[in-house]
Motif scaffolding. Structure first.
Motif, mmCIF file in Angstrom:
data_model
loop_
_atom_site.group_PDB
_atom_site.id
_atom_site.type_symbol
_atom_site.label_atom_id
_atom_site.label_comp_id
_atom_site.label_asym_id
_atom_site.label_seq_id
_atom_site.Cartn_x
_atom_site.Cartn_y
_atom_site.Cartn_z
ATOM 1 N N LEU A 238 -36.349 19.374 82.409
ATOM 2 C CA LEU A 238 -35.829 19.529 81.040
ATOM 3 C C LEU A 238 -35.308 20.952 80.898
ATOM 4 O O LEU A 238 -36.087 21.895 80.773
ATOM 5 C CB LEU A 238 -36.968 19.262 80.041
ATOM 6 N N PHE A 239 -33.987 21.107 80.981
ATOM 7 C CA PHE A 239 -33.415 22.453 81.019
ATOM 8 C C PHE A 239 -32.635 22.761 79.747
ATOM 9 O O PHE A 239 -31.615 22.133 79.472
ATOM 10 C CB PHE A 239 -32.544 22.636 82.275
ATOM 11 N N HIS A 240 -33.141 23.746 79.000
ATOM 12 C CA HIS A 240 -32.459 24.214 77.794
ATOM 13 C C HIS A 240 -31.650 25.474 78.077
ATOM 14 O O HIS A 240 -31.245 26.166 77.155
ATOM 15 C CB HIS A 240 -33.483 24.486 76.685
ATOM 16 N N GLU A 241 -31.523 25.811 79.360
ATOM 17 C CA GLU A 241 -30.697 26.953 79.782
ATOM 18 C C GLU A 241 -30.014 26.538 81.067
ATOM 19 O O GLU A 241 -30.528 25.686 81.786
ATOM 20 C CB GLU A 241 -31.575 28.157 80.141
ATOM 21 N N ASN A 242 -28.910 27.191 81.385
ATOM 22 C CA ASN A 242 -28.207 26.866 82.625
ATOM 23 C C ASN A 242 -29.020 27.275 83.846
ATOM 24 O O ASN A 242 -29.828 28.197 83.787
ATOM 25 C CB ASN A 242 -26.862 27.595 82.669
ATOM 26 N N SER A 243 -28.790 26.574 84.920
ATOM 27 C CA SER A 243 -29.490 26.885 86.165
ATOM 28 C C SER A 243 -28.766 26.221 87.321
ATOM 29 O O SER A 243 -28.239 25.119 87.163
ATOM 30 C CB SER A 243 -30.921 26.337 86.083
ATOM 31 N N THR A 244 -28.729 26.891 88.462
ATOM 32 C CA THR A 244 -28.229 26.252 89.681
ATOM 33 C C THR A 244 -29.400 26.054 90.634
ATOM 34 O O THR A 244 -29.830 24.933 90.899
ATOM 35 C CB THR A 244 -27.148 27.127 90.355
ATOM 36 N N ARG A 245 -29.948 27.192 91.141
ATOM 37 C CA ARG A 245 -30.994 27.153 92.159
ATOM 38 C C ARG A 245 -32.246 26.406 91.718
ATOM 39 O O ARG A 245 -32.741 25.511 92.414
ATOM 40 C CB ARG A 245 -31.430 28.592 92.537
ATOM 41 N N THR A 246 -32.805 26.805 90.585
ATOM 42 C CA THR A 246 -34.116 26.280 90.191
ATOM 43 C C THR A 246 -34.046 24.778 89.975
ATOM 44 O O THR A 246 -34.873 24.016 90.468
ATOM 45 C CB THR A 246 -34.597 26.990 88.909
ATOM 46 N N ARG A 247 -33.031 24.368 89.264
ATOM 47 C CA ARG A 247 -32.918 22.957 88.943
ATOM 48 C C ARG A 247 -32.683 22.113 90.190
ATOM 49 O O ARG A 247 -33.355 21.095 90.414
ATOM 50 C CB ARG A 247 -31.761 22.763 87.966
ATOM 51 N N GLU B 123 -35.241 19.346 92.010
ATOM 52 C CA GLU B 123 -34.778 17.968 92.219
ATOM 53 C C GLU B 123 -34.892 17.596 93.710
ATOM 54 O O GLU B 123 -35.396 16.527 94.056
ATOM 55 C CB GLU B 123 -33.327 17.822 91.731
ATOM 56 N N VAL B 124 -34.432 18.500 94.570
ATOM 57 C CA VAL B 124 -34.533 18.243 96.010
ATOM 58 C C VAL B 124 -36.008 18.093 96.401
ATOM 59 O O VAL B 124 -36.386 17.172 97.140
ATOM 60 C CB VAL B 124 -33.854 19.380 96.816
ATOM 61 N N ALA B 125 -36.854 19.000 95.888
ATOM 62 C CA ALA B 125 -38.289 18.958 96.226
ATOM 63 C C ALA B 125 -38.892 17.598 95.858
ATOM 64 O O ALA B 125 -39.597 16.973 96.652
ATOM 65 C CB ALA B 125 -39.025 20.077 95.498
ATOM 66 N N LEU C 214 -44.660 14.481 85.166
ATOM 67 C CA LEU C 214 -44.550 15.949 85.194
ATOM 68 C C LEU C 214 -43.215 16.350 84.567
ATOM 69 O O LEU C 214 -42.193 15.717 84.840
ATOM 70 C CB LEU C 214 -44.634 16.431 86.646
ATOM 71 N N VAL C 215 -43.265 17.362 83.721
ATOM 72 C CA VAL C 215 -42.029 17.896 83.131
ATOM 73 C C VAL C 215 -41.843 19.335 83.617
ATOM 74 O O VAL C 215 -42.751 20.162 83.493
ATOM 75 C CB VAL C 215 -42.075 17.865 81.581
ATOM 76 N N VAL C 216 -40.683 19.594 84.205
ATOM 77 C CA VAL C 216 -40.300 20.959 84.600
ATOM 78 C C VAL C 216 -39.439 21.481 83.462
ATOM 79 O O VAL C 216 -38.385 20.903 83.189
ATOM 80 C CB VAL C 216 -39.468 20.935 85.899
ATOM 81 N N VAL C 217 -39.881 22.530 82.801
ATOM 82 C CA VAL C 217 -39.137 22.965 81.615
ATOM 83 C C VAL C 217 -38.587 24.378 81.766
ATOM 84 O O VAL C 217 -39.274 25.275 82.243
ATOM 85 C CB VAL C 217 -40.012 22.839 80.332
ATOM 86 N N ARG C 218 -37.343 24.546 81.381
ATOM 87 C CA ARG C 218 -36.735 25.879 81.231
ATOM 88 C C ARG C 218 -36.258 25.997 79.797
ATOM 89 O O ARG C 218 -35.608 25.081 79.259
ATOM 90 C CB ARG C 218 -35.571 26.083 82.187
ATOM 91 N N HIS C 219 -36.593 27.138 79.170
ATOM 92 C CA HIS C 219 -36.272 27.286 77.746
ATOM 93 C C HIS C 219 -36.047 28.768 77.432
ATOM 94 O O HIS C 219 -36.715 29.622 78.012
ATOM 95 C CB HIS C 219 -37.440 26.731 76.912
#
Ligand code: ASP
Length: 320
Positions: free
Chosen positions: A48-57, A61-63, A101-106
């Motif tokens: 759940l990404f509320h900010e842009n991301s390349t690497r982390t997201r 997902e790959v993991a 599990l929720v991965v969150v960026r905010h």
């Protein structure tokens, strides 16, 4: 481990367990044509990404996919958040829809902790993938994995974290984790980008220390690793010009160029969490040099995130 929200308070033993698991997973997958383990089959991970991301997201997902979890990506702009739904309602909806599990960026510091609180009566785990200027624990873990791989040990090493420490969640998570693991961390930043109290970031009982410096040239010959930070303009309140006079002056005082690379000891390694602003905090000659471990950080990020998902999700049915 119920959630992964921060590296503050993480014991060296807990960190080493995660790093060891990541290393084992990396070795297990090395050279395999099909990078797929059945470990998390039937588990659902939502990013759940509320900010842009390349690497982390991508690496979460790959993991998840390499461990056979079902991974669903939600971005704020494509979700009901854009219609005004609260983070709390979004979180409880994702949990009710079956997210394990929720991965969150905010952008708000503390958002991941709030989410974990709202989901406390559910079985859904929360991973903080960056909350405002507060923490980014999986980044610190992947940095530690890369340092361990390149330098052999972390304890007793001196590590400089350089640049916009004030707006960096990476610096804070690394200062907590690396000092807990016994490294001496020196935060090198202009006074205007040094957070108040940064020199107290080492937690009581930490094997290492956290200190502050404003003189990059003086620190470089003394360190085993240097971690360069981007000026995170999107998190600056007000005008960037309030923090330093110009990009050129910032770069001259705190950028890592070819001359400064020459000041580092032979064995020292260069890290950057990305995204890099080439020509500002890091020159291309440095970013592309063999001393830079920037792509290793990205590679290790996948294995570290696999380890985190594994420890949070595997064996849940057995009540582990
Ligand atoms: N990717 C890191 C973060 O999300 C560092 C940066 O954005 O500069 O905090």
């Amino acid at each position: 481990m119920r959630h992964l929200l921060s590296t503050a308070g993480m014991s060296p033993a807990a960190a080493e367990t995660l790093l060891d698991t990541a290393e084992t997973l990396k070795k297990t997958l090395l050279g395999r044509e099909v990078r797929k383990l059945p470990t998390l089959r039937g588990r659902t991970v939502v990013t759940l990404f509320h900010e842009n991301s390349t690497r982390t997201r991508v690496s979460f997902e790959v993991a998840g996919k390499w461990m056979s979890a079902d991974v669903i990506n939600v971005s704020a702009s494509g979700s009901s958040a854009s219609k005004g739904e609260s983070l709390r309602d979004t979180a409880t909806t994702l949990s009710a829809a079956g997210a394990d599990l929720v991965v969150v960026r905010h952008p708000a510091s503390g958002a991941a902790h709030r989410l974990a609180g709202w989901l406390s009566s559910t079985n859904t785990a929360v991973v903080n993938a960056g909350d405002g200027t507060h923490e980014h624990p999986t980044q610190a873990l992947l940095d530690a994995a890369t340092l361990r791989e390149r330098l052999g040990t972390i304890a007793g090493r001196r590590i400089a974290i350089v640049g916009d420490v004030l707006h960096s969640r990476v610096a804070r998570s690394n200062a907590y984790l690396l000092s807990a693991l016994g490294a001496d961390v020196v935060l090198v930043a202009p006074p205007t980008l040094t957070p108040v109290g940064a020199a107290t970031w080492a937690e009581p009982g930490a094997g290492g220390t956290v200190t502050v410096s404003h003189d990059l040239d003086a620190e470089l010959p003394t360190v085993d690793a240097v971690m360069m930070l981007r000026v995170q303009a999107e998190r600056v309140i007000g005008d960037v010009a309030n923090f330093f006079p110009s990009v050129r002056e910032y770069s001259a005082a705190y950028g890592l160029d070819g001359r400064r690379l020459g000041l580092l000891p032979e064995h020292a390694v260069v890290l950057h969490p990305g995204p890099m602003l080439r020509g500002m905090e890091i020159a291309s000659t440095v970013a592309d040099s063999p001393r830079a471990a920037i792509n290793d950080q990205v590679r290790n990020g996948v294995h570290v995130r696999m380890a985190v998902l594994y420890h949070l999700l595997a064996g849940k049915d057995e009540g582990a």
